[in-house]
Design a protein around this motif. Structure first.
Motif, PDB file in Angstrom:
ATOM      1  N   PRO A   1      19.493  42.207 -23.321  1.00 40.60           N
ATOM      2  CA  PRO A   1      20.868  41.914 -22.898  1.00 40.60           C
ATOM      3  C   PRO A   1      21.480  43.129 -22.207  1.00 40.60           C
ATOM      4  O   PRO A   1      21.258  44.266 -22.630  1.00 40.60           O
ATOM      5  CB  PRO A   1      21.604  41.612 -24.201  1.00 40.60           C
ATOM      6  CG  PRO A   1      20.589  41.591 -25.274  1.00 40.60           C
ATOM      7  CD  PRO A   1      19.346  42.202 -24.766  1.00 40.60           C
TER       8      PRO A   1
ATOM      9  N   PHE B   1      21.046  40.222 -17.984  1.00 40.45           N
ATOM     10  CA  PHE B   1      19.914  40.498 -18.866  1.00 40.45           C
ATOM     11  C   PHE B   1      18.709  40.883 -18.020  1.00 40.45           C
ATOM     12  O   PHE B   1      18.678  40.651 -16.812  1.00 40.45           O
ATOM     13  CB  PHE B   1      19.585  39.283 -19.750  1.00 40.45           C
ATOM     14  CG  PHE B   1      19.189  38.057 -18.970  1.00 40.45           C
ATOM     15  CD1 PHE B   1      17.847  37.745 -18.767  1.00 40.45           C
ATOM     16  CD2 PHE B   1      20.150  37.208 -18.437  1.00 40.45           C
ATOM     17  CE1 PHE B   1      17.479  36.619 -18.049  1.00 40.45           C
ATOM     18  CE2 PHE B   1      19.792  36.074 -17.728  1.00 40.45           C
ATOM     19  CZ  PHE B   1      18.456  35.776 -17.526  1.00 40.45           C
TER      20      PHE B   1
ATOM     21  N   ARG C   1      26.238  44.290 -23.378  1.00 37.31           N
ATOM     22  CA  ARG C   1      26.693  44.750 -24.699  1.00 37.31           C
ATOM     23  C   ARG C   1      27.971  45.561 -24.560  1.00 37.31           C
ATOM     24  O   ARG C   1      28.255  46.129 -23.526  1.00 37.31           O
ATOM     25  CB  ARG C   1      25.603  45.589 -25.354  1.00 37.31           C
ATOM     26  CG  ARG C   1      24.454  44.739 -25.786  1.00 37.31           C
ATOM     27  CD  ARG C   1      23.556  45.479 -26.744  1.00 37.31           C
ATOM     28  NE  ARG C   1      22.597  44.541 -27.284  1.00 37.31           N
ATOM     29  CZ  ARG C   1      21.315  44.791 -27.396  1.00 37.31           C
ATOM     30  NH1 ARG C   1      20.832  45.952 -27.050  1.00 37.31           N
ATOM     31  NH2 ARG C   1      20.517  43.885 -27.889  1.00 37.31           N
TER      32      ARG C   1
ATOM     33  N   PHE D   1      23.397  35.808 -25.885  1.00 35.03           N
ATOM     34  CA  PHE D   1      22.119  36.049 -25.214  1.00 35.03           C
ATOM     35  C   PHE D   1      22.223  37.234 -24.254  1.00 35.03           C
ATOM     36  O   PHE D   1      21.290  38.018 -24.124  1.00 35.03           O
ATOM     37  CB  PHE D   1      21.676  34.789 -24.453  1.00 35.03           C
ATOM     38  CG  PHE D   1      20.420  34.959 -23.659  1.00 35.03           C
ATOM     39  CD1 PHE D   1      19.174  34.906 -24.273  1.00 35.03           C
ATOM     40  CD2 PHE D   1      20.470  35.173 -22.287  1.00 35.03           C
ATOM     41  CE1 PHE D   1      18.015  35.065 -23.537  1.00 35.03           C
ATOM     42  CE2 PHE D   1      19.314  35.336 -21.545  1.00 35.03           C
ATOM     43  CZ  PHE D   1      18.080  35.280 -22.172  1.00 35.03           C
ATOM     44  N   VAL D   2      23.379  37.363 -23.577  1.00 37.62           N
ATOM     45  CA  VAL D   2      23.538  38.468 -22.629  1.00 37.62           C
ATOM     46  C   VAL D   2      24.186  39.693 -23.272  1.00 37.62           C
ATOM     47  O   VAL D   2      24.448  40.682 -22.594  1.00 37.62           O
ATOM     48  CB  VAL D   2      24.316  38.026 -21.368  1.00 37.62           C
ATOM     49  CG1 VAL D   2      23.569  36.923 -20.647  1.00 37.62           C
ATOM     50  CG2 VAL D   2      25.740  37.621 -21.686  1.00 37.62           C
ATOM     51  N   GLY D   3      24.438  39.632 -24.583  1.00 33.29           N
ATOM     52  CA  GLY D   3      24.912  40.799 -25.315  1.00 33.29           C
ATOM     53  C   GLY D   3      26.377  40.801 -25.692  1.00 33.29           C
ATOM     54  O   GLY D   3      26.849  41.749 -26.317  1.00 33.29           O
TER      55      GLY D   3
END
Length: 191
Positions: free
Chosen positions: A117, A108, A120, A156-158
């Motif tokens: 993020p 991120f 994804r 949270f990080v995608g």
């Protein structure tokens, strides 16, 4: 369509006789049989240093074990994380590995009024084993640690969607064949 799958075996004991190892093996077997490409990380076989300061997390040089984890995640389209529930959450070694790997700049970016993020386009399956019945974990503990991993780390990080499999009552489990078959089917579907 074939997918690239990374299986993170989060059991901290490197002995291969645990249910977590059998479940990860079954998932990998099903995935490979369906034509998916599979790579594995066995966290118990890694030397994972713990982060001890925010400054190191934010700007420190990631150790080689983190770089290898980052390369594997960059390669993957689907992540599978397998671990036993210990003291109500994931084992410390797995959490320490995730902290080293999912650092700012890789997982991120922070800036302005929030974060962006960077992972994804990846999905995940979390497989958790535990001694208590799965229903008790869901109803009494509200799947706390699993929900934390799903929302506060992976999403949270995608990484999305994040699905999960909870295997409860493992101490009384007489026949794991049903669970192994289920994980083979999930692996074949890359879900």
């Amino acid at each position: 369509m074939a997918r690239r799958i990374l299986i993170v075996q989060g059991h901290p004991d490197p002995a291969d006789e645990h249910l977590c190892h059998a479940l990860a093996d079954a998932y990998a077997e099903g995935a490979r049989a369906a034509g998916h490409e599979v790579r594995r990380i066995e966290v118990a076989r890694l030397d994972v240093p713990l982060l001890r300061s925010k400054a190191d997390f934010d700007a420190g040089e990631p150790p080689p074990v983190a770089r290898l984890g980052q390369q594997a995640i960059e390669w993957a389209e689907h992540l599978v994380i397998v671990y036993p529930l210990w003291l109500g959450t994931m084992p410390a070694l797995l959490k320490g590995w995730l902290e080293q790997v999912l650092r700012p700049g890789f997982a991120f970016e922070v800036g302005g009024l929030g974060w962006k993020p960077r992972l994804r386009g990846r999905s995940a399956r979390v497989v958790v084993t535990m001694g208590m019945p799965a229903l008790a974990y869901r109803l009494f503990y509200f799947s706390h640690s699993l929900r934390s991993l799903e929302r506060n780390i992976l999403k949270f990080v995608g990484v999305a969607p994040v699905r999960h499999t909870v295997v409860g009552g493992v101490d009384a489990l007489r026949d794991a064949a049903t669970w192994l078959d289920r994980l083979r089917r999930l692996g074949a579907a890359a879900r």
